[in-house]
Motif scaffolding. Structure first.
Motif, PDB file in Angstrom:
ATOM      1  N   ILE A  51      16.021  18.159 -43.146  1.00 33.04           N
ATOM      2  CA  ILE A  51      15.100  17.954 -42.030  1.00 33.04           C
ATOM      3  C   ILE A  51      13.867  18.830 -42.183  1.00 33.04           C
ATOM      4  O   ILE A  51      12.727  18.376 -42.035  1.00 33.04           O
ATOM      5  CB  ILE A  51      15.802  18.232 -40.686  1.00 33.04           C
ATOM      6  CG1 ILE A  51      16.883  17.185 -40.421  1.00 33.04           C
ATOM      7  CG2 ILE A  51      14.796  18.248 -39.543  1.00 33.04           C
ATOM      8  CD1 ILE A  51      17.739  17.475 -39.208  1.00 33.04           C
ATOM      9  N   ASP A  52      14.083  20.110 -42.491  1.00 30.89           N
ATOM     10  CA  ASP A  52      12.961  21.038 -42.635  1.00 30.89           C
ATOM     11  C   ASP A  52      12.056  20.631 -43.793  1.00 30.89           C
ATOM     12  O   ASP A  52      10.821  20.737 -43.706  1.00 30.89           O
ATOM     13  CB  ASP A  52      13.474  22.457 -42.842  1.00 30.89           C
ATOM     14  CG  ASP A  52      14.105  23.035 -41.582  1.00 30.89           C
ATOM     15  OD1 ASP A  52      13.911  22.431 -40.502  1.00 30.89           O
ATOM     16  OD2 ASP A  52      14.777  24.082 -41.659  1.00 30.89           O
ATOM     17  N   GLN A  53      12.654  20.154 -44.904  1.00 31.57           N
ATOM     18  CA  GLN A  53      11.847  19.705 -46.036  1.00 31.57           C
ATOM     19  C   GLN A  53      11.013  18.493 -45.665  1.00 31.57           C
ATOM     20  O   GLN A  53       9.839  18.394 -46.041  1.00 31.57           O
ATOM     21  CB  GLN A  53      12.753  19.383 -47.226  1.00 31.57           C
ATOM     22  CG  GLN A  53      13.364  20.615 -47.891  1.00 31.57           C
ATOM     23  CD  GLN A  53      14.319  20.252 -49.011  1.00 31.57           C
ATOM     24  OE1 GLN A  53      14.726  19.099 -49.161  1.00 31.57           O
ATOM     25  NE2 GLN A  53      14.696  21.249 -49.805  1.00 31.57           N
ATOM     26  N   GLY A  54      11.611  17.556 -44.915  1.00 28.32           N
ATOM     27  CA  GLY A  54      10.867  16.381 -44.471  1.00 28.32           C
ATOM     28  C   GLY A  54       9.700  16.759 -43.576  1.00 28.32           C
ATOM     29  O   GLY A  54       8.604  16.207 -43.700  1.00 28.32           O
ATOM     30  N   ILE A  55       9.930  17.708 -42.677  1.00 26.79           N
ATOM     31  CA  ILE A  55       8.866  18.164 -41.777  1.00 26.79           C
ATOM     32  C   ILE A  55       7.747  18.829 -42.565  1.00 26.79           C
ATOM     33  O   ILE A  55       6.561  18.625 -42.295  1.00 26.79           O
ATOM     34  CB  ILE A  55       9.438  19.129 -40.718  1.00 26.79           C
ATOM     35  CG1 ILE A  55      10.358  18.370 -39.760  1.00 26.79           C
ATOM     36  CG2 ILE A  55       8.316  19.801 -39.935  1.00 26.79           C
ATOM     37  CD1 ILE A  55      11.081  19.258 -38.779  1.00 26.79           C
ATOM     38  N   GLU A  56       8.110  19.608 -43.577  1.00 29.10           N
ATOM     39  CA  GLU A  56       7.108  20.271 -44.410  1.00 29.10           C
ATOM     40  C   GLU A  56       6.241  19.257 -45.141  1.00 29.10           C
ATOM     41  O   GLU A  56       5.028  19.436 -45.261  1.00 29.10           O
ATOM     42  CB  GLU A  56       7.797  21.202 -45.405  1.00 29.10           C
ATOM     43  CG  GLU A  56       8.412  22.450 -44.772  1.00 29.10           C
ATOM     44  CD  GLU A  56       9.163  23.296 -45.787  1.00 29.10           C
ATOM     45  OE1 GLU A  56       9.175  22.911 -46.975  1.00 29.10           O
ATOM     46  OE2 GLU A  56       9.713  24.340 -45.396  1.00 29.10           O
ATOM     47  N   VAL A  57       6.855  18.180 -45.647  1.00 29.10           N
ATOM     48  CA  VAL A  57       6.092  17.134 -46.343  1.00 29.10           C
ATOM     49  C   VAL A  57       5.096  16.482 -45.399  1.00 29.10           C
ATOM     50  O   VAL A  57       3.916  16.283 -45.732  1.00 29.10           O
ATOM     51  CB  VAL A  57       7.049  16.077 -46.941  1.00 29.10           C
ATOM     52  CG1 VAL A  57       6.254  14.876 -47.449  1.00 29.10           C
ATOM     53  CG2 VAL A  57       7.872  16.680 -48.064  1.00 29.10           C
ATOM     54  N   VAL A  58       5.551  16.124 -44.201  1.00 24.33           N
ATOM     55  CA  VAL A  58       4.670  15.487 -43.212  1.00 24.33           C
ATOM     56  C   VAL A  58       3.519  16.416 -42.846  1.00 24.33           C
ATOM     57  O   VAL A  58       2.352  16.000 -42.770  1.00 24.33           O
ATOM     58  CB  VAL A  58       5.472  15.107 -41.952  1.00 24.33           C
ATOM     59  CG1 VAL A  58       4.525  14.636 -40.837  1.00 24.33           C
ATOM     60  CG2 VAL A  58       6.482  14.020 -42.269  1.00 24.33           C
ATOM     61  N   GLN A  59       3.829  17.696 -42.628  1.00 20.12           N
ATOM     62  CA  GLN A  59       2.782  18.649 -42.265  1.00 20.12           C
ATOM     63  C   GLN A  59       1.775  18.825 -43.393  1.00 20.12           C
ATOM     64  O   GLN A  59       0.571  18.969 -43.143  1.00 20.12           O
ATOM     65  CB  GLN A  59       3.415  19.995 -41.908  1.00 20.12           C
ATOM     66  CG  GLN A  59       4.193  19.965 -40.597  1.00 20.12           C
ATOM     67  CD  GLN A  59       4.910  21.263 -40.303  1.00 20.12           C
ATOM     68  OE1 GLN A  59       5.177  22.073 -41.208  1.00 20.12           O
ATOM     69  NE2 GLN A  59       5.251  21.491 -39.045  1.00 20.12           N
ATOM     70  N   ALA A  60       2.257  18.803 -44.651  1.00 19.35           N
ATOM     71  CA  ALA A  60       1.351  18.933 -45.792  1.00 19.35           C
ATOM     72  C   ALA A  60       0.388  17.752 -45.863  1.00 19.35           C
ATOM     73  O   ALA A  60      -0.809  17.923 -46.129  1.00 19.35           O
ATOM     74  CB  ALA A  60       2.155  19.040 -47.086  1.00 19.35           C
ATOM     75  N   VAL A  61       0.915  16.540 -45.622  1.00 21.67           N
ATOM     76  CA  VAL A  61       0.065  15.353 -45.622  1.00 21.67           C
ATOM     77  C   VAL A  61      -0.972  15.426 -44.509  1.00 21.67           C
ATOM     78  O   VAL A  61      -2.157  15.102 -44.707  1.00 21.67           O
ATOM     79  CB  VAL A  61       0.922  14.075 -45.477  1.00 21.67           C
ATOM     80  CG1 VAL A  61       0.040  12.850 -45.273  1.00 21.67           C
ATOM     81  CG2 VAL A  61       1.810  13.894 -46.700  1.00 21.67           C
ATOM     82  N   GLN A  62      -0.552  15.858 -43.326  1.00 20.82           N
ATOM     83  CA  GLN A  62      -1.467  15.973 -42.193  1.00 20.82           C
ATOM     84  C   GLN A  62      -2.568  16.989 -42.471  1.00 20.82           C
ATOM     85  O   GLN A  62      -3.735  16.768 -42.139  1.00 20.82           O
ATOM     86  CB  GLN A  62      -0.694  16.365 -40.928  1.00 20.82           C
ATOM     87  CG  GLN A  62       0.213  15.267 -40.412  1.00 20.82           C
ATOM     88  CD  GLN A  62       1.073  15.721 -39.243  1.00 20.82           C
ATOM     89  OE1 GLN A  62       1.312  16.920 -39.051  1.00 20.82           O
ATOM     90  NE2 GLN A  62       1.527  14.763 -38.445  1.00 20.82           N
ATOM     91  N   ALA A 102      -8.215  18.121 -43.972  1.00 18.04           N
ATOM     92  CA  ALA A 102      -9.182  18.779 -44.851  1.00 18.04           C
ATOM     93  C   ALA A 102     -10.120  17.774 -45.514  1.00 18.04           C
ATOM     94  O   ALA A 102     -11.193  18.140 -45.994  1.00 18.04           O
ATOM     95  CB  ALA A 102      -8.447  19.592 -45.911  1.00 18.04           C
ATOM     96  N   ASN A 103      -9.739  16.494 -45.561  1.00 18.31           N
ATOM     97  CA  ASN A 103     -10.553  15.455 -46.195  1.00 18.31           C
ATOM     98  C   ASN A 103     -10.745  14.289 -45.224  1.00 18.31           C
ATOM     99  O   ASN A 103     -10.179  13.204 -45.413  1.00 18.31           O
ATOM    100  CB  ASN A 103      -9.892  14.958 -47.480  1.00 18.31           C
ATOM    101  CG  ASN A 103      -9.667  16.084 -48.473  1.00 18.31           C
ATOM    102  OD1 ASN A 103     -10.582  16.504 -49.170  1.00 18.31           O
ATOM    103  ND2 ASN A 103      -8.440  16.584 -48.532  1.00 18.31           N
TER     104      ASN A 103
END
Length: 261
Positions: free
Chosen positions: A202-213, A218-219
């Motif tokens: 779950i935490d890894q999935g949340i980290e991926v989503v936050q990284a994409v956001q 930033a772009n």
């Protein structure tokens, strides 16, 4: 037993009120009972500076004031501070159906005021240290969760189970779900257990989503018109986006085709 009829203006509120949130339905029921049957149990008070400090029966006093009484029967006891406090606690714990959060703040107050451990305070009232710890932990919850516990829409034990969910955003989601669906303590515990079992994924999935956001933030102009590639000045809402020029061109072509037909 020294029972006297004491004017309401001579009564002082409890020094350490355990109950801070009253149940309106129960209060109305108490008012009806006193109005029809009278006061079955006198208030318990102790003399203090020419007046009388309430030890037990604060809710009954509120109901009596609502009925417009000028005096109220009181059992007057000559007690020291510690004994008076014990009577207040017993009244609230045994007879007043204390809210979990109210009790937590009261026990914390006793710990802080007297410099006692949670175990020492719990043993004073015939309980274990774990009992006191459970209630005092409620005082450390965020304000919204405390309000839910105070209003009775979230069980105190369920609120503590939800604290096992480390991610704050996810915990808020599960808290709202527990309230809306009126989940039991067991159901909330099962949710927290499932989170613990799958915490890493779950935490890894949340980290991926936050990284994409974060990358998208930033772009802001990385998305463009699907037709001509013109950069988007706002975040497109759909999977494909067309600029105003391409949209007009498509509309005009459609109109020409419709006219030709």
């Amino acid at each position: 037993m020294d029972v006297r009829s004491i004017p309401l203006e001579e009564l002082l509120p409890p020094l350490y009120p355990v109950r801070t949130h009253a149940d309106d339905d129960k209060m109305r029921e108490l008012v009806r009972s006193i109005a029809t049957k009278g006061l079955l149990h006198p208030l318990v008070v102790t003399p203090e500076d020419g007046k009388y400090r309430i030890l037990a029966g604060h809710r009954r006093l509120i109901a009596i004031r609502g009925l417009g009484w000028q005096e109220v029967p009181c059992n007057v006891l000559e007690l020291d501070g510690r004994k008076a406090e014990d009577i207040t606690i017993e009244e609230n714990l045994v007879r007043e159906d204390v809210n979990d959060l109210d009790l937590g703040y009261f026990l914390k107050h006793i710990c802080d005021r007297e410099g006692l451990s949670q175990r020492q305070v719990a043993e004073r009232y015939g309980h274990s240290g774990a009992w006191a710890n459970r209630y005092i932990r409620l005082t450390k919850l965020d304000d919204d969760t405390q309000m839910a516990v105070q209003e009775g829409v979230l069980d105190g034990r369920a609120a503590l189970e939800l604290q096992r969910i480390d991610n704050q955003d996810l915990r808020e989601v599960y808290t709202r779900e527990a309230i809306v669906r009126e989940q039991s303590v067991t159901q909330v515990r099962q949710v927290a257990d499932a989170y613990q079992r799958n915490k890493q994924a779950i935490d890894q999935g949340i980290e991926v989503v936050q990284a994409v956001q974060q990358e998208q933030a930033a772009n802001p102009y990385q998305l463009g018109c699907f037709g001509c590639g013109t950069p988007a000045t706002q975040r497109p809402g759909g999977m494909y986006w067309l600029c105003a020029g391409c949209t007009r061109a498509i509309e005009e072509a459609a109109q020409r085709q419709a006219a030709a037909e």
